[in-house]
Write a protein that holds these residues in place. Structure first.
Motif, mmCIF file in Angstrom:
data_model
loop_
_atom_site.group_PDB
_atom_site.id
_atom_site.type_symbol
_atom_site.label_atom_id
_atom_site.label_comp_id
_atom_site.label_asym_id
_atom_site.label_seq_id
_atom_site.Cartn_x
_atom_site.Cartn_y
_atom_site.Cartn_z
ATOM 1 N N SER A 1 0.820 -1.212 0.000
ATOM 2 C CA SER A 1 0.000 0.000 0.000
ATOM 3 C C SER A 1 0.851 1.258 0.000
ATOM 4 C CB SER A 1 -0.927 -0.007 1.216
ATOM 5 O OG SER A 1 -1.737 1.147 1.238
ATOM 6 N N TYR B 1 -3.313 5.867 -0.958
ATOM 7 C CA TYR B 1 -4.480 5.094 -0.531
ATOM 8 C C TYR B 1 -4.964 5.546 0.841
ATOM 9 C CZ TYR B 1 -3.575 1.733 -4.329
ATOM 10 O OH TYR B 1 -3.404 1.139 -5.554
ATOM 11 N N GLU B 2 -4.032 5.720 1.762
ATOM 12 C CA GLU B 2 -4.398 6.167 3.107
ATOM 13 C C GLU B 2 -5.042 7.549 3.071
ATOM 14 O OE1 GLU B 2 -4.300 4.388 5.844
ATOM 15 O OE2 GLU B 2 -3.511 2.682 4.716
ATOM 16 N N LYS C 1 -8.726 8.403 4.451
ATOM 17 C CA LYS C 1 -8.912 9.310 5.578
ATOM 18 C C LYS C 1 -9.631 10.590 5.195
ATOM 19 C CE LYS C 1 -6.449 11.705 9.297
ATOM 20 N NZ LYS C 1 -5.147 11.959 9.956
ATOM 21 N N GLY D 1 -12.115 1.413 10.204
ATOM 22 C CA GLY D 1 -11.004 0.981 9.365
ATOM 23 C C GLY D 1 -11.279 -0.304 8.612
ATOM 24 N N LYS E 1 -9.815 -1.538 5.011
ATOM 25 C CA LYS E 1 -8.540 -2.221 4.794
ATOM 26 C C LYS E 1 -8.718 -3.727 4.667
ATOM 27 C CE LYS E 1 -5.891 1.369 7.128
ATOM 28 N NZ LYS E 1 -4.963 1.721 8.233
#
Length: 391
Positions: free
Chosen positions: A72, A76-77, A81, A165, A168
């Motif tokens: 990753s 992507y994060e 977020k 989360g 994921k």
């Protein structure tokens, strides 16, 4: 004389290229575009653009053309977020609670009954199927996500997933969406059949909506001025929600952001800003594209042991919802068309509820279907968190 690159160096260059955030963002945008176009076809319309964008990016990730869960990247994060949360905020800006009175008491009450029936259906199915035995500690989150989506739609589904989360869990998330699509499609068929099946058994009485001459407004033009305002509001609301999270950590971040969005939507100036829906949908589709990238083949194959449990749990919950809303609807208003449309507004959202209204030749119920659908967007996240808390 040309020198050969050292072994592994070409692989290093390839991986560096694949992980370039600009390249990856361009690919994600392209996948969203292709899925939206594919959804206009006969086959694509059955699968839905949401499911297709996940499939497209999953294929690319497993072909090593874009990063997957095992490698990753920060992009992507960032989408998880920031972009997805702000996308939910934008979609909530079109909720006008004051206009819901146009739906009339029967539609609103039956929709609220359907929302309660969704919660009871999820809880009943939980104790019968015991999905926690197979899905582990993710089962209660899935139950909350399904409660949200079967109250108002995918906005609530994603809001709850983001808070915990769950995004994921790429393969499990994609599997839950796939099961959701199957059950929703089946329920569209069921709600179309409800009036025809119930009338011979329990004669109904048609209730006409108060605003038969109204037509839904489809104004969503994104101008430069509205875009500037929306960007500011999205960033400011996100920042304020983070501050509140720091002061009151027990309150879920996305719940605070959703509440701010709903409150702002009641301000006439903000309600008239065009483009919030388009921006919101685009943000969420980019979010779903990343979900697809997280789906690696090995993880997807593992769903064979959990897919049946997911399907049984979801189908049974919706069946309970249907039995409750039909039973209570028959004892109260007994307009089977409104019962069917209200149930579909819960399970499938306002878009499929509109299709049911048109198919049943109840065009005067199109606007009420849209309005109670927005009510579902407002309620779904709260009920989803309630279910997670109860389980």
């Amino acid at each position: 004389m040309l020198r050969r690159l050292p072994r592994g160096y070409s692989l290093y260059l390839t991986m560096t290229f694949i992980e370039n955030p600009i390249y990856v963002l361009a690919v994600l945008c392209l996948m969203v575009l292709l899925s939206m176009q594919a959804a206009k076809t006969k086959l694509g319309g059955k699968l839905s653009a949401a499911l297709m964008v996940i499939i497209f990016t999953a294929v690319l990730a497993n072909l090593k053309l874009i990063p997957s869960a095992s490698n990753s990247i920060p992009l992507y994060e960032g989408i998880f977020k920031y972009l997805a949360s702000i996308g939910i905020f934008y979609l909530l800006l079109e909720i006008n609670l004051q206009s819901l009175k146009k739906a009339g008491a029967p539609m609103i009450i039956l929709f609220l009954i359907g929302s309660l029936a969704t919660v009871l259906g999820i809880l009943g199915s939980w104790f019968i199927v015991s999905p926690q035995d197979v899905l582990g500690d993710k089962a209660d989150i899935i139950a909350g996500m399904l409660t949200g989506t079967y109250t108002g739609g995918s906005v609530n589904f994603n809001a709850i997933a983001l808070e915990y989360g769950f995004q994921k869990e790429g393969a499990l998330y994609a599997g839950t969406i796939a099961v959701d699509n199957v059950v929703t499609t089946i329920w569209i068929i069921v709600t179309l059949a409800i009036p025809a099946l119930m009338r011979p058994l329990w004669k109904d009485k048609k209730i006409h909506a108060k605003s038969q001459s109204d037509t839904p407004e489809e104004v969503d033009a994104l101008t430069l001025e509205s875009m500037l305002w929306l960007f500011f509001l999205g960033a400011a609301a996100f920042y304020v929600s983070e501050l509140i999270k720091q002061v009151l950590p027990q309150i879920p971040f996305i719940l605070t952001l959703s509440t701010i969005g709903i409150l702002l939507a009641q301000i006439p100036f903000i309600a008239k800003l065009g483009g919030s829906r388009s921006l919101g949908i685009y943000c969420l589709y980019l979010f779903l594209a990343v979900i697809g990238a997280y789906c690696e083949i090995e993880a997807v194959l593992e769903l064979q042991t959990t897919g049946l449990t997911l399907l049984l749990f979801t189908a049974l919950a919706v069946l309970f919802h249907g039995i409750l809303i039909i039973g209570i609807g028959g004892l109260t208003f007994r307009d089977w068309d409104i019962v069917a449309i209200a149930s579909q507004a819960n399970v499938g959202g306002s878009t499929s509820a509109i299709a049911i209204a048109e198919s049943l030749n109840r065009n005067e119920l199109v606007l009420p279907a849209i309005l109670v659908g927005t009510l579902g967007n407002a309620l779904g996240t709260y009920l989803g968190f309630l279910v997670v808390g109860l389980l």
